[in-house]
Design a protein around this motif. Structure first.
Motif, mmCIF file in Angstrom:
data_model
loop_
_atom_site.group_PDB
_atom_site.id
_atom_site.type_symbol
_atom_site.label_atom_id
_atom_site.label_comp_id
_atom_site.label_asym_id
_atom_site.label_seq_id
_atom_site.Cartn_x
_atom_site.Cartn_y
_atom_site.Cartn_z
ATOM 1 N N ASP A 178 81.251 -43.424 45.707
ATOM 2 C CA ASP A 178 80.730 -42.054 45.731
ATOM 3 C C ASP A 178 79.215 -42.043 45.951
ATOM 4 N N LEU A 179 78.490 -42.965 45.307
ATOM 5 C CA LEU A 179 77.038 -43.033 45.484
ATOM 6 C C LEU A 179 76.670 -43.396 46.921
ATOM 7 N N SER B 200 75.411 -39.345 53.422
ATOM 8 C CA SER B 200 75.323 -37.926 53.777
ATOM 9 C C SER B 200 73.872 -37.467 53.817
ATOM 10 N N ALA B 201 73.085 -37.894 52.838
ATOM 11 C CA ALA B 201 71.667 -37.533 52.808
ATOM 12 C C ALA B 201 70.946 -38.107 54.026
ATOM 13 N N LEU B 202 71.273 -39.342 54.393
ATOM 14 C CA LEU B 202 70.651 -39.973 55.551
ATOM 15 C C LEU B 202 70.995 -39.221 56.832
ATOM 16 N N ARG B 203 72.263 -38.833 56.981
ATOM 17 C CA ARG B 203 72.667 -38.068 58.165
ATOM 18 C C ARG B 203 71.947 -36.721 58.243
ATOM 19 N N HIS C 175 65.203 -39.059 45.984
ATOM 20 C CA HIS C 175 66.188 -38.786 44.940
ATOM 21 C C HIS C 175 67.229 -37.769 45.412
ATOM 22 N N CYS C 176 68.510 -38.081 45.208
ATOM 23 C CA CYS C 176 69.606 -37.152 45.538
ATOM 24 C C CYS C 176 70.103 -36.531 44.237
ATOM 25 N N LEU D 242 75.380 -41.307 37.320
ATOM 26 C CA LEU D 242 74.566 -42.409 36.818
ATOM 27 C C LEU D 242 74.577 -42.453 35.293
ATOM 28 N N LYS D 243 74.481 -43.681 34.746
ATOM 29 C CA LYS D 243 74.436 -43.829 33.289
ATOM 30 C C LYS D 243 73.181 -43.207 32.706
ATOM 31 N N SER D 244 72.053 -43.460 33.337
ATOM 32 C CA SER D 244 70.779 -42.934 32.876
ATOM 33 C C SER D 244 70.130 -42.174 34.037
#
Length: 68
Positions: free
Chosen positions: A36-37, A43-46, A52-53, A60-62
């Motif tokens: 998923d990450l 998708s962000a790159l396209r 930061h997304c 994310l854990k933290s």
């Protein structure tokens, strides 16, 4: 285990190469989250986005901005 190679152009058209080896002991739960990450990053790159997304913070854990 995952091997990642990121190649980019930095400030002043300087070549940047980052080799990462990711090794975790969470075989049952980590694969789906990692996929998923990667999908969010692709998708962000396209879409021409970087940095930061916000969509990824729940996976994310933290997440950024939280106490570790």
């Amino acid at each position: 285990m995952a091997h990642l190679n990121v190649e980019a152009r930095g400030w002043g058209e300087t070549s940047v190469s980052l080799d990462v080896k990711l090794k975790v002991h969470d075989p049952s739960g980590a694969a789906g989250v990692n996929i998923d990450l990667v999908r969010i990053a692709a998708s962000a790159l396209r879409n021409g986005r970087g940095g930061h997304c916000a969509e990824a913070t729940s996976l994310l854990k933290s997440p950024p901005g939280t106490a570790v």
